[in-house]
Write an enzyme that holds these catalytic residues in place. Structure first.
Site, mmCIF file in Angstrom:
data_model
loop_
_atom_site.group_PDB
_atom_site.id
_atom_site.type_symbol
_atom_site.label_atom_id
_atom_site.label_comp_id
_atom_site.label_asym_id
_atom_site.label_seq_id
_atom_site.Cartn_x
_atom_site.Cartn_y
_atom_site.Cartn_z
ATOM 1 N N GLU A 39 0.865 -1.169 0.000
ATOM 2 C CA GLU A 39 0.000 0.000 0.000
ATOM 3 C C GLU A 39 0.909 1.228 0.000
ATOM 4 O O GLU A 39 1.799 1.336 0.844
ATOM 5 C CB GLU A 39 -0.891 -0.014 1.243
ATOM 6 C CG GLU A 39 -1.971 1.051 1.228
ATOM 7 C CD GLU A 39 -2.881 0.971 2.444
ATOM 8 O OE1 GLU A 39 -3.707 1.883 2.610
ATOM 9 O OE2 GLU A 39 -2.742 0.017 3.227
ATOM 10 N N ARG A 265 5.482 -12.941 9.917
ATOM 11 C CA ARG A 265 6.151 -11.684 9.595
ATOM 12 C C ARG A 265 7.486 -11.598 10.342
ATOM 13 O O ARG A 265 7.703 -12.258 11.357
ATOM 14 C CB ARG A 265 5.267 -10.490 9.938
ATOM 15 C CG ARG A 265 4.970 -10.311 11.412
ATOM 16 C CD ARG A 265 4.043 -9.120 11.629
ATOM 17 N NE ARG A 265 4.671 -7.883 11.197
ATOM 18 C CZ ARG A 265 4.005 -6.761 10.959
ATOM 19 N NH1 ARG A 265 2.689 -6.722 11.081
ATOM 20 N NH2 ARG A 265 4.641 -5.677 10.594
ATOM 21 N N LYS A 275 4.247 1.246 10.933
ATOM 22 C CA LYS A 275 4.258 2.444 10.086
ATOM 23 C C LYS A 275 3.882 3.686 10.890
ATOM 24 O O LYS A 275 4.439 4.770 10.680
ATOM 25 C CB LYS A 275 3.290 2.274 8.911
ATOM 26 C CG LYS A 275 3.844 1.488 7.744
ATOM 27 C CD LYS A 275 2.878 1.518 6.573
ATOM 28 C CE LYS A 275 3.423 0.725 5.395
ATOM 29 N NZ LYS A 275 2.478 0.722 4.249
#
Length: 560
Positions: A39, A265, A275
């Site tokens: 994204e 992850r 983020k």
């Protein structure tokens, strides 16, 4: 036994995804197609690097293709700056995507037609519940939800309302389009999830064409299907979304049927990869931008002087498992040092300069000495100008001539020291200023000792680096270290900012380097002998103003 191949890349162990692909090939799968779908709402970090290596690396291994696709369904948080940086990151890591860069927004017309299809099939409806009401109706993980009062609207009314939403007739938050699945499902993602929201925001690819934007869940699987993706690989937080992914694939007229697979992850200690927290570090000025060399972003690692091969070797060494895990930063740093030790040119830089005068070398004369670019590899030689006045590191001299030779490999009055790739010298005198601080060391060289052993009985205490005071050049060196001084900076109730390492950055402006380093290309890495690994800054290094960033020390100083 080495875990590298002939190109020095880490040999990848097989993993459960590769096993699935090989089973699919045995059952007739002709071409593997993967994708990396970021994204564009921030810069990529080390966790994304693992995903890039897994998706592109898997496609390479099976002679397939990997698409680069931007999931640009949330224009309020996205920007072309992030699109450009992500493409730069993928290229820097050494990967090429198949065909043109793809965007979810390429398929917005198709998504809208498929939303209409679901309405006609009685599987989607326009809902007027406020966000607060919708949350209440949704229930809890331990409590079933209840149907929206708008769930049974007619097909014609839903089609009309959706079109009017698209035309911008309604306010943001007043209506959404939802799938009609099961409000009592134990999987919260299946409780009539949102397909479209009203967002009157300009989009970096489509401009002002749309007033409604699809949710990530509605777009993701359909993008895979349109592109013919065979194996949609994502991290474990999407495991609960897989039933919804499959519901869309089964209930829409998609051209292919991809499958989603999840892996754990990557988390690394002594850092954060959220983020939101990375953005906070940037916005509040705790770091100097997204590419600050202390940041775990790919841009930051690149500016720090990490090589793409070292990052890939690290990522390829990690297990691809179905659980999340935390890797020790020292493991990552091992690959950085290994790569730089193997490939970085050697050079000399004096960071804490002290004048060294060679009293028996003629004033004004320059002798050009030769030194290997790398001690173990055939990388040629470099030229070192030797002059009467040199700079040595202040830490390499001590006035106490009684210091143990074994414990203190420093120059002391009346004793000998080897200058790297040059002469053996003997310290004879010191000059001090009015405050009693040493400002010069006077020494004499031993003739015939360049590349040769000194006369018998004359044993140097050690080897030290140096730079000509008249031919060398002044440079700025920026010293970087781990941004946080605790293993889990964002765990617990405290503010993660309180764990910032106050010694993570310093700048030294009075450093002296070999003159040839002024012409080093930006992003060229060096081992400054006895100091560590450094890189010519990507943006600020120039012959007029040389700037070097410390990549990493020669040894792990964080080891417990």
């Amino acid at each position: 036994m080495s875990n590298h191949d002939a190109s020095n890349a880490v040999i990848q162990p097989t993993n459960f995804i590769h096993q699935i692909i090989e089973q699919d090939q045995q059952q007739g799968l002709e071409k593997v197609v993967t994708r990396f779908p970021p994204e564009p709402n921030g810069y990529l970090h080390i966790g994304h690097a693992k995903s890039i290596c897994l998706n592109f690396g898997t496609a390479e291994k099976y002679n397939g293709e990997c698409n680069l696709r931007f999931d640009d369904t949330n224009p309020g948080k996205e920007d072309q700056e992030f699109v450009d940086a992500i493409m730069d990151d993928v290229r820097w890591l050494g990967f090429n995507w198949a065909g043109e860069v793809r965007y979810a927004s390429n398929y917005f017309d198709t998504f809208y037609a498929w939303a209409q299809h679901l309405i006609r099939e009685g599987k989607a409806y326009v809902c007027d519940l406020s966000p607060e009401e919708a949350s209440e109706y949704r229930g809890w993980a331990t409590e079933p939800g209840k149907n929206s009062p708008f769930r049974e609207r007619s097909v014609d009314e839903n089609l009309d309302l959706l079109e009017r939403m698209k035309q911008g007739e309604f306010d943001e938050g007043s209506r959404v389009l939802r799938a009609k699945i099961d409000m009592t499902s134990p999987n919260m993602n299946l409780r009539d999830p949102i397909l479209y929201r009203i967002r009157k925001a300009s989009h970096h690819q489509t401009g002002d064409k749309w007033c409604i934007y699809p949710s990530y869940d509605f777009a993701h699987g359909q993008e895979d299907a349109i592109e013919g993706v065979t194996h949609s690989i994502c991290t474990m937080e999407f495991a609960d979304h897989r039933p919804l992914y499959e519901w869309f694939i089964e209930n829409l007229p998609v051209p292919s049927k991809p499958r989603q697979y999840e892996f754990g992850r990557l988390n690394i200690n002594y850092t954060v990869t959220s983020k939101r927290k990375l953005k906070q570090l940037v916005d509040e000025g705790h770091v100097n931008g997204w590419d600050d060399p202390r940041m775990p972003t790919i841009q930051g690692m690149r500016r720090r002087g990490y090589s793409p091969q070292a990052v890939r070797n690290f990522c390829d060494s990690l297990a691809v498992a179905k659980t999340d895990g935390t890797v020790d930063m020292a493991q990552f740093e091992f690959f950085i040092r290994e790569d730089l030790n193997e490939n970085a040119a050697r050079a000399m830089c004096v960071m804490n300069p002290l004048k060294l005068v060679i009293t028996n070398f003629p004033e004004g004369e320059v002798e050009m000495l030769s030194a290997p670019v790398h001690p173990q590899k055939e990388m040629g030689t470099r030229t070192l100008p030797f002059t009467r006045e040199l700079y040595m590191d202040r830490g390499d001299f001590n006035e106490d001539s009684t210091l143990s030779r074994k414990k203190f490999r420093v120059l002391v009055p009346g004793d000998y020291m080897r200058l790297r790739s040059a002469y053996v010298i003997k310290a004879e005198d010191v000059i001090k200023d009015a405050d009693g601080e040493i400002i010069e060391v006077h020494a004499s060289l031993v003739p015939g000792t360049v590349g040769e052993n000194p006369p018998e009985g004359m044993k140097p205490r050690g080897v030290m680096h140096w730079v000509s005071a008249t031919e060398g050049k002044q440079a700025t060196v920026r010293i970087y270290d781990r941004l946080f001084n605790v293993e889990s900076p964002d765990k617990g109730e405290g503010d993660f900012l309180a764990n910032i390492n106050p010694d993570s950055f310093s700048e030294i402006t009075n450093c002296w380097v070999e003159p040839d380093l002024l012409n080093a290309a930006p992003e060229t890495g060096f081992q400054f002998e006895r100091e560590g690994y450094f890189v010519a800054d990507r943006y600020e290094h120039s012959p007029e103003h040389p700037v070097f960033n410390k990549t990493i020390g020669l040894r792990d100083t964080w080891k417990k």
